[in-house]
Design a protein around this motif. Structure first.
Motif, PDB file in Angstrom:
ATOM      1  N   ASN A 141      36.185  32.261  38.278  1.00 15.12           N
ATOM      2  CA  ASN A 141      37.123  33.285  38.737  1.00 15.12           C
ATOM      3  C   ASN A 141      37.200  34.451  37.753  1.00 15.12           C
ATOM      4  N   ALA A 142      37.163  34.138  36.454  1.00  9.19           N
ATOM      5  CA  ALA A 142      37.191  35.211  35.456  1.00  9.19           C
ATOM      6  C   ALA A 142      35.956  36.093  35.560  1.00  9.19           C
ATOM      7  N   ARG A 146      34.083  36.455  38.241  1.00  6.46           N
ATOM      8  CA  ARG A 146      34.129  37.170  39.509  1.00  6.46           C
ATOM      9  C   ARG A 146      35.032  38.397  39.406  1.00  6.46           C
ATOM     10  N   ILE A 147      36.187  38.247  38.782  1.00  4.90           N
ATOM     11  CA  ILE A 147      37.094  39.380  38.637  1.00  4.90           C
ATOM     12  C   ILE A 147      36.485  40.448  37.733  1.00  4.90           C
ATOM     13  N   SER A 148      35.860  40.018  36.640  1.00  5.53           N
ATOM     14  CA  SER A 148      35.286  40.983  35.694  1.00  5.53           C
ATOM     15  C   SER A 148      34.174  41.798  36.338  1.00  5.53           C
ATOM     16  N   GLY A 157      33.353  41.941  39.579  1.00  7.14           N
ATOM     17  CA  GLY A 157      33.763  42.579  40.831  1.00  7.14           C
ATOM     18  C   GLY A 157      34.536  43.862  40.599  1.00  7.14           C
ATOM     19  N   THR A 158      35.521  43.819  39.711  1.00  4.47           N
ATOM     20  CA  THR A 158      36.296  45.028  39.435  1.00  4.47           C
ATOM     21  C   THR A 158      35.445  46.098  38.753  1.00  4.47           C
ATOM     22  N   THR A 179      47.255  42.841  38.569  1.00  7.28           N
ATOM     23  CA  THR A 179      46.463  42.444  39.728  1.00  7.28           C
ATOM     24  C   THR A 179      45.049  43.013  39.561  1.00  7.28           C
ATOM     25  N   PRO A 180      44.071  42.510  40.347  1.00  5.89           N
ATOM     26  CA  PRO A 180      42.726  43.112  40.288  1.00  5.89           C
ATOM     27  C   PRO A 180      42.719  44.596  40.598  1.00  5.89           C
ATOM     28  N   ILE A 201      43.335  46.376  37.454  1.00  3.07           N
ATOM     29  CA  ILE A 201      42.145  46.369  36.598  1.00  3.07           C
ATOM     30  C   ILE A 201      41.171  47.453  37.044  1.00  3.07           C
TER      31      ILE A 201
END
Length: 212
Positions: free
Chosen positions: A70-71, A73-75, A77-78, A151-152, A155
């Motif tokens: 998840n970390a 993916r967020i990194s 993806g954002t 939230t994403p 970011i």
């Protein structure tokens, strides 16, 4: 014989000339290596040593953990979304600054460099304060059901704020070198504005856009 006599004093004078006021190569190289060792090499070595001590089984368990995925993916993806936004709006800002003259242009041009002047920690705190539920912008977005801080989306906004100057300052000099006569020639040959942008301007700007 005469050449040797002339060359020898010249070499001696070059060898024993006064040192420059600016620190020499040895001092600057030693400082650079010491700095890189303390800031980069030692932390990376500790990270590699710690990872190697875990073993492949433990390392794979940590790498495939849900929190790790998840970390990542967020990194990524954002970062991808922010880069896409900056490509579009950074190119538009560079276009406006290069091709148009309007009141306050220098102020806008200076504002582009504002993220460079602000430390990233200060920028993060400022954006969090603005987009928090009780912040100036956050309290206006909260009735609309939009929560930005922590939230994403927050970011992405922070990455857009930090990354926009890189695109603008990379594309701007290349855009200034493009001659307007090329666009005028394309227009006289019957090219539409869309064709001028995609076939005349974009091929020259594409490397700068990708770099930014």
């Amino acid at each position: 014989m005469t050449a040797v006599a002339i060359t020898a004093p010249a070499r001696a004078g070059w060898r024993f000339r006064q040192p420059s006021v600016i620190p020499g190569f040895g001092l600057t190289l030693g400082f650079s290596l010491a700095y890189l060792t303390l800031i980069i090499l030692i932390p990376l070595s500790g990270l590699i040593w710690r990872s190697a001590a875990l073993g492949w089984t433990d390392f794979w368990v940590i790498a495939t953990d849900r929190r790790t995925i998840n970390a990542l993916r967020i990194s990524f993806g954002t970062a991808f979304v922010a880069a896409a936004v900056n490509v579009v709006f950074g190119t538009l800002v560079a276009w406006v600054l290069v091709r148009y003259r309007f009141p306050g242009r220098r102020i806008v041009d200076a504002m582009v460099d504002l993220p460079f002047a602000l430390p990233t920690a200060v920028a993060g705190i400022a954006l969090t304060t603005l987009y928090a539920p009780n912040g100036w912008i956050g309290k206006l977005l909260l009735p609309l059901g939009l929560k930005v801080a922590y939230t994403p989306l927050g970011i992405v906004i922070a990455l857009v704020f930090i990354g926009l100057p890189f695109v603008v300052r990379t594309v701007q000099p290349i855009m200034e070198e493009i001659d307007k006569e090329v666009e005028e020639a394309a227009a006289t040959l019957g090219a539409s504005r869309f064709q001028i942008v995609t076939r005349v301007l974009f091929p020259g700007l594409a490397p700068a856009i990708v770099t930014g």
